[in-house]
Each structure stands twice: as structure tokens, then as C-alpha cells.
Design a protein around this motif. Structure first.
Motif, PDB file in Angstrom:
ATOM      1  N   ASP A 226       0.828  -1.205   0.000  1.00  0.00           N
ATOM      2  CA  ASP A 226       0.000   0.000   0.000  1.00  0.00           C
ATOM      3  C   ASP A 226       0.866   1.261   0.000  1.00  0.00           C
ATOM      4  OD1 ASP A 226      -2.645  -0.565  -0.339  1.00  0.00           O
ATOM      5  OD2 ASP A 226      -3.204  -0.418   1.772  1.00  0.00           O
ATOM      6  N   ALA A 227       1.936   1.241   0.792  1.00  0.00           N
ATOM      7  CA  ALA A 227       2.837   2.393   0.831  1.00  0.00           C
ATOM      8  C   ALA A 227       3.487   2.611  -0.527  1.00  0.00           C
ATOM      9  CB  ALA A 227       3.899   2.188   1.910  1.00  0.00           C
ATOM     10  N   ALA A 228       3.854   1.525  -1.203  1.00  0.00           N
ATOM     11  CA  ALA A 228       4.458   1.641  -2.527  1.00  0.00           C
ATOM     12  C   ALA A 228       3.446   2.177  -3.536  1.00  0.00           C
ATOM     13  CB  ALA A 228       4.998   0.286  -2.972  1.00  0.00           C
ATOM     14  N   LEU A 229       2.208   1.705  -3.463  1.00  0.00           N
ATOM     15  CA  LEU A 229       1.175   2.216  -4.370  1.00  0.00           C
ATOM     16  C   LEU A 229       0.929   3.707  -4.148  1.00  0.00           C
ATOM     17  CD1 LEU A 229      -1.409  -0.716  -4.290  1.00  0.00           C
ATOM     18  CD2 LEU A 229      -0.212   0.133  -6.321  1.00  0.00           C
ATOM     19  N   THR A 230       0.919   4.135  -2.888  1.00  0.00           N
ATOM     20  CA  THR A 230       0.745   5.553  -2.587  1.00  0.00           C
ATOM     21  C   THR A 230       1.890   6.372  -3.170  1.00  0.00           C
ATOM     22  OG1 THR A 230      -0.502   5.099  -0.562  1.00  0.00           O
ATOM     23  CG2 THR A 230       0.570   7.251  -0.730  1.00  0.00           C
ATOM     24  N   GLN A 231       3.107   5.868  -3.020  1.00  0.00           N
ATOM     25  CA  GLN A 231       4.263   6.560  -3.582  1.00  0.00           C
ATOM     26  C   GLN A 231       4.156   6.658  -5.102  1.00  0.00           C
ATOM     27  OE1 GLN A 231       8.064   5.030  -2.263  1.00  0.00           O
ATOM     28  NE2 GLN A 231       9.153   5.873  -4.017  1.00  0.00           N
ATOM     29  N   MET A 232       3.720   5.574  -5.753  1.00  0.00           N
ATOM     30  CA  MET A 232       3.585   5.570  -7.215  1.00  0.00           C
ATOM     31  C   MET A 232       2.450   6.476  -7.685  1.00  0.00           C
ATOM     32  SD  MET A 232       4.323   1.513  -7.925  1.00  0.00           S
ATOM     33  CE  MET A 232       3.818   1.602  -9.642  1.00  0.00           C
ATOM     34  N   LYS A 233       1.414   6.609  -6.863  1.00  0.00           N
ATOM     35  CA  LYS A 233       0.356   7.562  -7.200  1.00  0.00           C
ATOM     36  C   LYS A 233       0.878   8.988  -7.113  1.00  0.00           C
ATOM     37  CE  LYS A 233      -3.745   4.867  -5.890  1.00  0.00           C
ATOM     38  NZ  LYS A 233      -4.892   4.758  -4.960  1.00  0.00           N
ATOM     39  N   ASN A 234       1.644   9.259  -6.082  1.00  0.00           N
ATOM     40  CA  ASN A 234       2.137  10.622  -5.861  1.00  0.00           C
ATOM     41  C   ASN A 234       3.159  11.059  -6.903  1.00  0.00           C
ATOM     42  OD1 ASN A 234       0.503  10.840  -3.607  1.00  0.00           O
ATOM     43  ND2 ASN A 234       2.120  10.304  -2.149  1.00  0.00           N
ATOM     44  N   ASN A 235       3.973  10.104  -7.383  1.00  0.00           N
ATOM     45  CA  ASN A 235       5.004  10.501  -8.360  1.00  0.00           C
ATOM     46  C   ASN A 235       4.558  10.324  -9.806  1.00  0.00           C
ATOM     47  OD1 ASN A 235       5.314   7.746  -9.000  1.00  0.00           O
ATOM     48  ND2 ASN A 235       7.143   7.515  -7.728  1.00  0.00           N
ATOM     49  N   GLY A 236       3.312   9.901 -10.026  1.00  0.00           N
ATOM     50  CA  GLY A 236       2.764   9.791 -11.373  1.00  0.00           C
ATOM     51  C   GLY A 236       3.042   8.473 -12.075  1.00  0.00           C
ATOM     52  N   ARG A 237       3.803   7.590 -11.452  1.00  0.00           N
ATOM     53  CA  ARG A 237       4.152   6.334 -12.103  1.00  0.00           C
ATOM     54  C   ARG A 237       2.930   5.450 -12.304  1.00  0.00           C
ATOM     55  NH1 ARG A 237       6.828   3.775 -15.878  1.00  0.00           N
ATOM     56  NH2 ARG A 237       7.325   1.613 -15.339  1.00  0.00           N
ATOM     57  N   LEU A 238       2.033   5.398 -11.334  1.00  0.00           N
ATOM     58  CA  LEU A 238       0.851   4.559 -11.453  1.00  0.00           C
ATOM     59  C   LEU A 238      -0.056   5.047 -12.585  1.00  0.00           C
ATOM     60  CD1 LEU A 238      -0.438   2.065 -10.171  1.00  0.00           C
ATOM     61  CD2 LEU A 238      -1.748   3.596  -8.699  1.00  0.00           C
ATOM     62  N   ALA A 239      -0.218   6.347 -12.689  1.00  0.00           N
ATOM     63  CA  ALA A 239      -1.033   6.907 -13.771  1.00  0.00           C
ATOM     64  C   ALA A 239      -0.443   6.580 -15.132  1.00  0.00           C
ATOM     65  CB  ALA A 239      -1.165   8.421 -13.594  1.00  0.00           C
ATOM     66  N   ALA A 240       0.884   6.632 -15.238  1.00  0.00           N
ATOM     67  CA  ALA A 240       1.544   6.325 -16.510  1.00  0.00           C
ATOM     68  C   ALA A 240       1.318   4.873 -16.911  1.00  0.00           C
ATOM     69  CB  ALA A 240       3.037   6.624 -16.408  1.00  0.00           C
ATOM     70  N   LEU A 241       1.377   3.965 -15.936  1.00  0.00           N
ATOM     71  CA  LEU A 241       1.219   2.545 -16.237  1.00  0.00           C
ATOM     72  C   LEU A 241      -0.223   2.183 -16.605  1.00  0.00           C
ATOM     73  CD1 LEU A 241       3.414   0.968 -13.408  1.00  0.00           C
ATOM     74  CD2 LEU A 241       3.885   0.866 -15.859  1.00  0.00           C
ATOM     75  N   THR A 242      -1.186   2.882 -16.022  1.00  0.00           N
ATOM     76  CA  THR A 242      -2.596   2.514 -16.215  1.00  0.00           C
ATOM     77  C   THR A 242      -3.317   3.402 -17.221  1.00  0.00           C
ATOM     78  OG1 THR A 242      -3.270   3.926 -14.349  1.00  0.00           O
ATOM     79  CG2 THR A 242      -2.767   1.619 -13.857  1.00  0.00           C
ATOM     80  N   ARG A 243      -2.612   4.322 -17.849  1.00  0.00           N
ATOM     81  CA  ARG A 243      -3.271   5.356 -18.661  1.00  0.00           C
ATOM     82  C   ARG A 243      -4.226   4.778 -19.704  1.00  0.00           C
ATOM     83  NH1 ARG A 243       0.869   8.495 -19.452  1.00  0.00           N
ATOM     84  NH2 ARG A 243       0.217   9.863 -17.763  1.00  0.00           N
ATOM     85  N   LYS A 244      -3.777   3.832 -20.503  1.00  0.00           N
ATOM     86  CA  LYS A 244      -4.645   3.358 -21.586  1.00  0.00           C
ATOM     87  C   LYS A 244      -5.778   2.466 -21.083  1.00  0.00           C
ATOM     88  CE  LYS A 244      -2.445  -0.925 -23.218  1.00  0.00           C
ATOM     89  NZ  LYS A 244      -1.916  -1.608 -24.413  1.00  0.00           N
ATOM     90  N   TRP A 245      -5.688   2.017 -19.832  1.00  0.00           N
ATOM     91  CA  TRP A 245      -6.727   1.172 -19.263  1.00  0.00           C
ATOM     92  C   TRP A 245      -7.738   1.964 -18.435  1.00  0.00           C
ATOM     93  CZ3 TRP A 245      -6.539  -3.859 -20.771  1.00  0.00           C
ATOM     94  CH2 TRP A 245      -5.322  -4.335 -21.265  1.00  0.00           C
ATOM     95  N   ALA A 246      -7.501   3.246 -18.250  1.00  0.00           N
ATOM     96  CA  ALA A 246      -8.333   4.046 -17.353  1.00  0.00           C
ATOM     97  C   ALA A 246      -9.764   4.140 -17.863  1.00  0.00           C
ATOM     98  CB  ALA A 246      -7.736   5.438 -17.194  1.00  0.00           C
ATOM     99  N   LEU A 247     -10.700   3.902 -16.979  1.00  0.00           N
ATOM    100  CA  LEU A 247     -12.109   3.964 -17.325  1.00  0.00           C
ATOM    101  C   LEU A 247     -12.516   5.411 -17.582  1.00  0.00           C
ATOM    102  CD1 LEU A 247     -14.692   2.116 -17.365  1.00  0.00           C
ATOM    103  CD2 LEU A 247     -15.090   2.917 -15.030  1.00  0.00           C
ATOM    104  N   PRO A 248     -13.174   5.693 -18.715  1.00  0.00           N
ATOM    105  CA  PRO A 248     -13.639   7.058 -18.961  1.00  0.00           C
ATOM    106  C   PRO A 248     -14.546   7.521 -17.837  1.00  0.00           C
ATOM    107  CG  PRO A 248     -13.840   5.718 -20.938  1.00  0.00           C
ATOM    108  CD  PRO A 248     -13.503   4.777 -19.814  1.00  0.00           C
ATOM    109  N   GLY A 249     -14.434   8.784 -17.487  1.00  0.00           N
ATOM    110  CA  GLY A 249     -15.232   9.311 -16.396  1.00  0.00           C
ATOM    111  C   GLY A 249     -16.696   9.440 -16.740  1.00  0.00           C
ATOM    112  N   SER A 250     -16.991   9.533 -18.041  1.00  0.00           N
ATOM    113  CA  SER A 250     -18.378   9.628 -18.487  1.00  0.00           C
ATOM    114  C   SER A 250     -18.459   9.059 -19.889  1.00  0.00           C
ATOM    115  CB  SER A 250     -18.854  11.092 -18.482  1.00  0.00           C
ATOM    116  OG  SER A 250     -18.043  11.877 -19.334  1.00  0.00           O
ATOM    117  N   ALA A 251     -19.679   8.966 -20.407  1.00  0.00           N
ATOM    118  CA  ALA A 251     -19.865   8.424 -21.747  1.00  0.00           C
ATOM    119  C   ALA A 251     -19.124   9.268 -22.777  1.00  0.00           C
ATOM    120  CB  ALA A 251     -21.354   8.380 -22.091  1.00  0.00           C
ATOM    121  N   LEU A 252     -18.499   8.609 -23.746  1.00  0.00           N
ATOM    122  CA  LEU A 252     -17.811   9.306 -24.826  1.00  0.00           C
ATOM    123  C   LEU A 252     -18.812   9.510 -25.960  1.00  0.00           C
ATOM    124  CD1 LEU A 252     -14.455   7.319 -24.820  1.00  0.00           C
ATOM    125  CD2 LEU A 252     -15.039   9.376 -23.574  1.00  0.00           C
TER     126      LEU A 252
END
Length: 264
Positions: A226-252
């Protein structure tokens, strides 16, 4: 899931108390990590796990075990428990939802690393179906089926896998599909010329998070992950890894999945 997340019964069964082996206590012993068989997010789950365990300073190995094949009807809780007993200590890509979380669980879970769920999918060039004649595809024995039966004035096309569910729309067997969003991303990657419209679904079964699942005696490991995931969220690494899989916030409403992914 091949929607993991079509494995609602398995997820709930595991959340209800299926046992995982404890993580080895010896620091030099690698932690064994596996993901759900047949899930379209397998590559993502492995990439996230690799970075998370590296960030946490934990040696990890990744199992190539694929019990139950790739069919979207999933694997039984017994088969999955056997896979965990033989091949891994931590399960990556474990789907959680408010419904599954309502169970009396003995497992430990990390915070979510990907918000995902079920969406409504149509072809970009699809016309309006005749009233009362809309065919909605869904994956059999999955949350998609539970969501689909809530649709009004529709007939149903039940498919065995989430890939086949998307394909039913692509090939015109169904006008619309209720399907696990990562399956759409995976299908689009394999068929880049196919364009889809993505819409939201309104159901308690639609919202899921992908997490790591741990044995009950692995609280220390869970806290480090959990601490590692928090660190990756804060430094943007998690967003970079999941970018193409991210669920759209609303209908396209005006775009298609291909353009959406190109913008990411």
C-alpha cells in the motif's frame, strides 16, 4: 475479466473466506505473484506488480500458471485456491466492488490500482435499433449479464467470453454490449480499425477496483505494498502505467475508443 471481472462468483467466494497461503517469512525468499487466468489485464497486472514490488524493495517472481484456460466463465473458487496454494502467494488484478466487499472477508487487500468496470459499447457507425428489437450482448455468468437483464425492451446475446461479447457488436450480431471495459481496450488494440462508442452503465454491479489480494497473515506485506502504491500515485508512475486502461469518467458521446486512446 476475458474479463476478470466476469468472475463475480469467484470474487465473492474468495472474499467470503477462501484461504491464501501466507507469504514466506524469510526475506530472501521471493514473493510469488500471479494474476487471474484469462484476464485481459494480465500484462498490466504484471507491470504494476513488478513496479510496486520494486518500489517496496521486495523480491518477487511471477507465475506463468494459467489454471482454467482463458474462457470468460472463469475458474471455480476451488481451482483458484489450488492455483494460489501451488503457484503464488499474492494475487494481482483481484476485482473488488461494494457488493463483493459486503462479504465477511478474511483476506487482506491493497488499495485499488485501477478503477474499472462495465460499460455499454456500440459500434461507431451503429444506427438506432427498431423499438423493442435491440439485441444486447453480455458475458454469461458475469456481472455483465446481471446488468444486461436490467435493460428494458431488449433481447440478449449471451457469449462465453468478454472478447466474444465485444466481437458480437463488432460483427453486428448485437447492437450493443455490456462488457468489462479492459476487454474493450484489449479488443481495440487487436483490431485498431474498429471504432466503438463507449457509454456508462448504471448498476451496483458496474463499479470495480483492481487490487492485490494477500493471505490473512500478510498484514506487513500488505502495508508495504500500500505504501508503494501511494508513492507511485504521488510521483505519477501509477497513472503512466494505467493510462490506456483508465475507465472514462463519463460516456464518450462524440468520440470513439480509438480516438480516446490516441489522446491518452
Amino acid at each position: 475479466m476475458n474479463l476478470p471481472l466476469s468472475r463475480l462468483a469467484v470474487a465473492c467466494a474468495l472474499a467470503a473466506g477462501t484461504a491464501l497461503l501466507p507469504v514466506p517469512s524469510t526475506a530472501a525468499t521471493p514473493v510469488r505473484v500471479c494474476s487471474l487466468p484469462g484476464t485481459p489485464t494480465a500484462a498490466l497486472d504484471k507491470a504494476i506488480a513488478r513496479d510496486v514490488f520494486r518500489t517496496a524493495g521486495i523480491v518477487a517472481t511471477f507465475s506463468a500458471h494459467d489454471a482454467g484456460g482463458s474462457d470468460d466463465d472463469g475458474v471455480s473458487a476451488h481451482e483458484l485456491a489450488g492455483m494460489l496454494e501451488r503457484d503464488c502467494d499474492v494475487l494481482a488484478g483481484f476485482p473488488r466492488s461494494a457488493i463483493a466487499d459486503a462479504s465477511d472477508t478474511k483476506l487482506l487487500f491493497s488499495q485499488g490500482y485501477l478503477r474499472s468496470g462495465y460499460v455499454s459499447v456500440t459500434r461507431r457507425d451503429a444506427g438506432t435499433p427498431t423499438a423493442g428489437r435491440e439485441i444486447v450482448a453480455a458475458t454469461y455468468a458475469s456481472p455483465a449479464q446481471l446488468i444486461a437483464v436490467q435493460q428494458k425492451d431488449a433481447r440478449f446475446d449471451l457469449e462465453n467470453t468478454s472478447e466474444q461479447t465485444v466481437d458480437a457488436v463488432a460483427r453486428g450480431r448485437a447492437h450493443r454490449a455490456i462488457v468489462w471495459y479492459p476487454a474493450v481496450v484489449a479488443y481495440q488494440a487487436a483490431h485498431p480499425k474498429q471504432a466503438f462508442r463507449i457509454g456508462a452503465t448504471s448498476s451496483p454491479y458496474a463499479e470495480w477496483q483492481l487490487t492485490f489480494a494477500f493471505a490473512p497473515r500478510s498484514a506487513a506485506l500488505q502495508q508495504r505494498i500500500d505504501a508503494a502504491l501511494t508513492q507511485m500515485k504521488n510521483n505519477g508512475r501509477l497513472a503512466a502505467l494505467t493510462r490506456k486502461w483508465a475507465l472514462p469518467g463519463s460516456a464518450l458521446e462524440a468520440g470513439d475508443l480509438r480516438k480516446y486512446l490516441e489522446q491518452k
